[in-house]
Structures are given as C-alpha cells and as structure tokens.
Design a protein around this motif. Structure first.
Motif, PDB file in Angstrom:
ATOM      1  N   CYS A  26      33.537   2.539 -69.401  1.00 35.34           N
ATOM      2  CA  CYS A  26      33.851   1.107 -69.365  1.00 35.34           C
ATOM      3  C   CYS A  26      35.333   0.858 -69.068  1.00 35.34           C
ATOM      4  CB  CYS A  26      33.430   0.435 -70.669  1.00 35.34           C
ATOM      5  SG  CYS A  26      31.630   0.272 -70.808  1.00 35.34           S
ATOM      6  N   ASN A  27      36.207   1.754 -69.521  1.00 37.57           N
ATOM      7  CA  ASN A  27      37.640   1.599 -69.214  1.00 37.57           C
ATOM      8  C   ASN A  27      37.881   1.662 -67.709  1.00 37.57           C
ATOM      9  OD1 ASN A  27      38.387   1.361 -71.917  1.00 37.57           O
ATOM     10  ND2 ASN A  27      38.585   3.573 -72.140  1.00 37.57           N
ATOM     11  N   THR A  28      37.210   2.568 -67.039  1.00 38.59           N
ATOM     12  CA  THR A  28      37.342   2.687 -65.587  1.00 38.59           C
ATOM     13  C   THR A  28      36.832   1.426 -64.896  1.00 38.59           C
ATOM     14  OG1 THR A  28      37.056   5.089 -65.743  1.00 38.59           O
ATOM     15  CG2 THR A  28      36.711   4.082 -63.578  1.00 38.59           C
ATOM     16  N   ILE A  29      35.707   0.924 -65.358  1.00 37.63           N
ATOM     17  CA  ILE A  29      35.143  -0.298 -64.771  1.00 37.63           C
ATOM     18  C   ILE A  29      36.103  -1.469 -64.956  1.00 37.63           C
ATOM     19  CG2 ILE A  29      33.279  -2.004 -64.960  1.00 37.63           C
ATOM     20  CD1 ILE A  29      31.400   0.400 -65.599  1.00 37.63           C
ATOM     21  N   ARG A  30      36.701  -1.589 -66.137  1.00 39.52           N
ATOM     22  CA  ARG A  30      37.681  -2.659 -66.385  1.00 39.52           C
ATOM     23  C   ARG A  30      38.856  -2.550 -65.413  1.00 39.52           C
ATOM     24  NH1 ARG A  30      35.768  -2.399 -71.579  1.00 39.52           N
ATOM     25  NH2 ARG A  30      37.078  -0.709 -72.284  1.00 39.52           N
ATOM     26  N   GLU A  31      39.305  -1.335 -65.174  1.00 44.63           N
ATOM     27  CA  GLU A  31      40.410  -1.119 -64.226  1.00 44.63           C
ATOM     28  C   GLU A  31      39.994  -1.539 -62.814  1.00 44.63           C
ATOM     29  OE1 GLU A  31      43.692  -0.076 -64.470  1.00 44.63           O
ATOM     30  OE2 GLU A  31      43.341  -0.442 -66.611  1.00 44.63           O
ATOM     31  N   TRP A  32      38.805  -1.145 -62.395  1.00 45.57           N
ATOM     32  CA  TRP A  32      38.322  -1.533 -61.068  1.00 45.57           C
ATOM     33  C   TRP A  32      38.305  -3.043 -60.911  1.00 45.57           C
ATOM     34  CZ3 TRP A  32      33.238   1.751 -60.497  1.00 45.57           C
ATOM     35  CH2 TRP A  32      33.567   3.102 -60.312  1.00 45.57           C
ATOM     36  N   LEU A  33      37.854  -3.730 -61.960  1.00 43.81           N
ATOM     37  CA  LEU A  33      37.721  -5.184 -61.879  1.00 43.81           C
ATOM     38  C   LEU A  33      39.060  -5.899 -61.740  1.00 43.81           C
ATOM     39  CD1 LEU A  33      34.807  -5.670 -64.418  1.00 43.81           C
ATOM     40  CD2 LEU A  33      34.743  -6.183 -61.955  1.00 43.81           C
ATOM     41  N   LEU A  34      40.144  -5.229 -62.094  1.00 48.65           N
ATOM     42  CA  LEU A  34      41.480  -5.807 -61.883  1.00 48.65           C
ATOM     43  C   LEU A  34      41.862  -5.790 -60.402  1.00 48.65           C
ATOM     44  CD1 LEU A  34      43.385  -4.263 -64.928  1.00 48.65           C
ATOM     45  CD2 LEU A  34      42.523  -6.623 -64.691  1.00 48.65           C
ATOM     46  N   GLU A  35      41.213  -4.932 -59.636  1.00 47.21           N
ATOM     47  CA  GLU A  35      41.392  -4.813 -58.189  1.00 47.21           C
ATOM     48  C   GLU A  35      42.858  -4.639 -57.784  1.00 47.21           C
ATOM     49  OE1 GLU A  35      39.005  -7.354 -55.655  1.00 47.21           O
ATOM     50  OE2 GLU A  35      37.667  -7.803 -57.340  1.00 47.21           O
ATOM     51  N   ARG A  36      43.545  -3.772 -58.491  1.00 44.56           N
ATOM     52  CA  ARG A  36      44.957  -3.492 -58.188  1.00 44.56           C
ATOM     53  C   ARG A  36      45.117  -2.654 -56.928  1.00 44.56           C
ATOM     54  NH1 ARG A  36      46.266  -2.113 -64.353  1.00 44.56           N
ATOM     55  NH2 ARG A  36      46.659  -4.227 -65.080  1.00 44.56           N
ATOM     56  N   GLU A  37      44.182  -1.754 -56.716  1.00 42.24           N
ATOM     57  CA  GLU A  37      44.226  -0.856 -55.565  1.00 42.24           C
ATOM     58  C   GLU A  37      43.178  -1.293 -54.541  1.00 42.24           C
ATOM     59  OE1 GLU A  37      46.215   2.055 -55.536  1.00 42.24           O
ATOM     60  OE2 GLU A  37      47.077   1.488 -57.470  1.00 42.24           O
ATOM     61  N   GLU A  38      43.384  -0.929 -53.298  1.00 43.15           N
ATOM     62  CA  GLU A  38      42.411  -1.248 -52.255  1.00 43.15           C
ATOM     63  C   GLU A  38      41.062  -0.585 -52.560  1.00 43.15           C
ATOM     64  OE1 GLU A  38      40.887  -3.251 -49.285  1.00 43.15           O
ATOM     65  OE2 GLU A  38      42.967  -3.492 -49.925  1.00 43.15           O
ATOM     66  N   ARG A  39      41.115   0.634 -53.069  1.00 47.87           N
ATOM     67  CA  ARG A  39      39.891   1.358 -53.434  1.00 47.87           C
ATOM     68  C   ARG A  39      39.108   0.589 -54.502  1.00 47.87           C
ATOM     69  NH1 ARG A  39      38.563   5.064 -57.511  1.00 47.87           N
ATOM     70  NH2 ARG A  39      36.900   6.488 -56.914  1.00 47.87           N
ATOM     71  N   ASP A  40      39.816   0.008 -55.476  1.00 49.42           N
ATOM     72  CA  ASP A  40      39.167  -0.789 -56.526  1.00 49.42           C
ATOM     73  C   ASP A  40      38.437  -1.977 -55.914  1.00 49.42           C
ATOM     74  OD1 ASP A  40      40.410   0.994 -58.236  1.00 49.42           O
ATOM     75  OD2 ASP A  40      41.946  -0.431 -58.871  1.00 49.42           O
ATOM     76  N   LYS A  41      39.099  -2.651 -54.984  1.00 47.48           N
ATOM     77  CA  LYS A  41      38.492  -3.811 -54.326  1.00 47.48           C
ATOM     78  C   LYS A  41      37.214  -3.406 -53.596  1.00 47.48           C
ATOM     79  CE  LYS A  41      42.907  -6.111 -53.672  1.00 47.48           C
ATOM     80  NZ  LYS A  41      43.927  -6.538 -52.720  1.00 47.48           N
ATOM     81  N   GLU A  42      37.276  -2.271 -52.915  1.00 51.26           N
ATOM     82  CA  GLU A  42      36.107  -1.778 -52.187  1.00 51.26           C
ATOM     83  C   GLU A  42      34.949  -1.450 -53.129  1.00 51.26           C
ATOM     84  OE1 GLU A  42      37.475   1.520 -49.837  1.00 51.26           O
ATOM     85  OE2 GLU A  42      38.850   0.248 -48.672  1.00 51.26           O
ATOM     86  N   LEU A  43      35.268  -0.803 -54.255  1.00 52.05           N
ATOM     87  CA  LEU A  43      34.224  -0.446 -55.222  1.00 52.05           C
ATOM     88  C   LEU A  43      33.596  -1.691 -55.848  1.00 52.05           C
ATOM     89  CD1 LEU A  43      35.931   2.624 -56.899  1.00 52.05           C
ATOM     90  CD2 LEU A  43      33.782   2.639 -55.619  1.00 52.05           C
ATOM     91  N   VAL A  44      34.417  -2.657 -56.205  1.00 53.26           N
ATOM     92  CA  VAL A  44      33.896  -3.894 -56.790  1.00 53.26           C
ATOM     93  C   VAL A  44      33.015  -4.607 -55.771  1.00 53.26           C
ATOM     94  CG1 VAL A  44      34.527  -6.195 -57.652  1.00 53.26           C
ATOM     95  CG2 VAL A  44      35.745  -4.164 -58.476  1.00 53.26           C
ATOM     96  N   ASN A  45      33.447  -4.633 -54.531  1.00 56.31           N
ATOM     97  CA  ASN A  45      32.660  -5.275 -53.484  1.00 56.31           C
ATOM     98  C   ASN A  45      31.333  -4.526 -53.260  1.00 56.31           C
ATOM     99  OD1 ASN A  45      32.258  -7.216 -51.379  1.00 56.31           O
ATOM    100  ND2 ASN A  45      32.728  -5.580 -49.909  1.00 56.31           N
ATOM    101  N   LYS A  46      31.398  -3.194 -53.226  1.00 54.70           N
ATOM    102  CA  LYS A  46      30.206  -2.377 -52.985  1.00 54.70           C
ATOM    103  C   LYS A  46      29.195  -2.475 -54.131  1.00 54.70           C
ATOM    104  CE  LYS A  46      28.765   2.416 -52.440  1.00 54.70           C
ATOM    105  NZ  LYS A  46      29.175   3.793 -52.582  1.00 54.70           N
TER     106      LYS A  46
END
Length: 183
Positions: free
Chosen positions: A149-169
C-alpha cells in the motif's frame, strides 16, 4: 461424495471471500500486511521463490499450507516450507491444466497466518500475512516481485513519469479501492 473436498472448502471460506477479486477485500480474516503481485504464481520462478522466502522469514520453518484451485476450490495438495516451491507449485498447476482448469490458485497456511490468492494467471494477486516481521524491511524482495500500500500511495502522488504511467495503466479508481480495502 468426497467429504474431504467440502471440509477443505470450509477451510477456504474461513479465510477467503469466495468469488471476490481485487480491488475488493478478498479476505474474511484480517491480516496486517498485504503484498500485491501481477506475475503468474503458477509459472514465475522469481515470484514463487520470493513468496517462499517471505514465508520462511516470517514464520517457523515448519509452516504447511493447503493449495486449492481458485475456479472450484478443489484441494490440490500441501505445500511445506521445506518443499521446492517452484517444482511443487508447477506440478500442482500442471495437474489443474491437465484437467482443463487454467485458473489461478489459493494457498492458505494451516494456521491461517498467511494466504495467497490469484484468481487467474492474468489477474493481480495478493499475499496476505499476519506477522510481526515487516516485509517492507526486505526491500529487494518487495521491489522485484510485490508492491504494498505504501508503494501504491507513492504512485498516486504521480511525482515521477513512471508513476503517472502506472496510475493511468492500472486506473486511479482501482488503486484507490485497493487502498481503501487493504489499509
């Protein structure tokens, strides 16, 4: 009538909400750590080895689990921490496939200290653990095979381009629902 089949199905229903899939809350029993994965537990040697490592680190070396076919809760066999999990899980998966079942697995520790659920090989799965040993303190294992869940919370912040891609996917709603159900 196979009485043991129904006895084992009771074992499953004490821990798992039969038919539930992610991002829903799959577990009847509460655990204190949830690790999500997207590889096939039946064919990914890395995922199988990582799972075995986590279980051996968190629980006594004599842990034994029951393995079930997700599709019909058919009991496939036992999985001991001393087994070669790659060989054993692959063998149990082959038994399923030979009978025409290409679904996923449910694995439940006999003491109900941990459980793993993956409905089909192409769906996300979850490893639930109730242990004082924190898996997030095993970063190499976590980073390579699981997210929490900590990783998911980080992704949802979309700080990195990779995070944005994962949230979108994966979908923001899907990820938020996982956090709601597994936090």
């Amino acid at each position: 009538m196979d009485v043991n089949k129904y006895k084992k199905q009771t074992e499953v229903s004490e821990v798992i909400r039969v038919g539930a899939k992610l991002p829903s809350d799959i577990f009847v029993k509460k655990f204190n750590q949830y690790l999500f994965f997207d590889n096939d537990i039946c064919t990914s040697d890395d995922l199988i080895n990582a799972t075995q490592f986590i279980i051996c680190e968190c629980f006594s070396p004599d842990s034994v689990a029951s393995v079930f076919a997700y599709s019909d809760l058919h009991y496939l066999g036992a999985l001991d921490t001393s087994d070669d999990w790659v060989v054993k899980i692959t063998s149990l998966s082959t038994l399923m496939n030979d009978s025409g079942d290409y679904g996923g697995l449910i694995i439940i520790d006999k003491k109900q200290q941990w459980a793993l659920v993956q409905p089909t090989p192409v769906e996300d799965g979850v490893l639930a653990i109730y242990s004082d040993k924190q898996v997030n303190k095993m970063p190499d294992i976590l980073d390579e095979n699981f997210i929490d869940c900590n990783t998911i919370r980080e992704w949802l912040l979309e700080r990195e381009e990779r995070d944005k891609e994962l949230v979108n996917k994966l979908g923001r709603d899907y990820l938020l629902e996982i956090l709601k159900n597994y936090n």
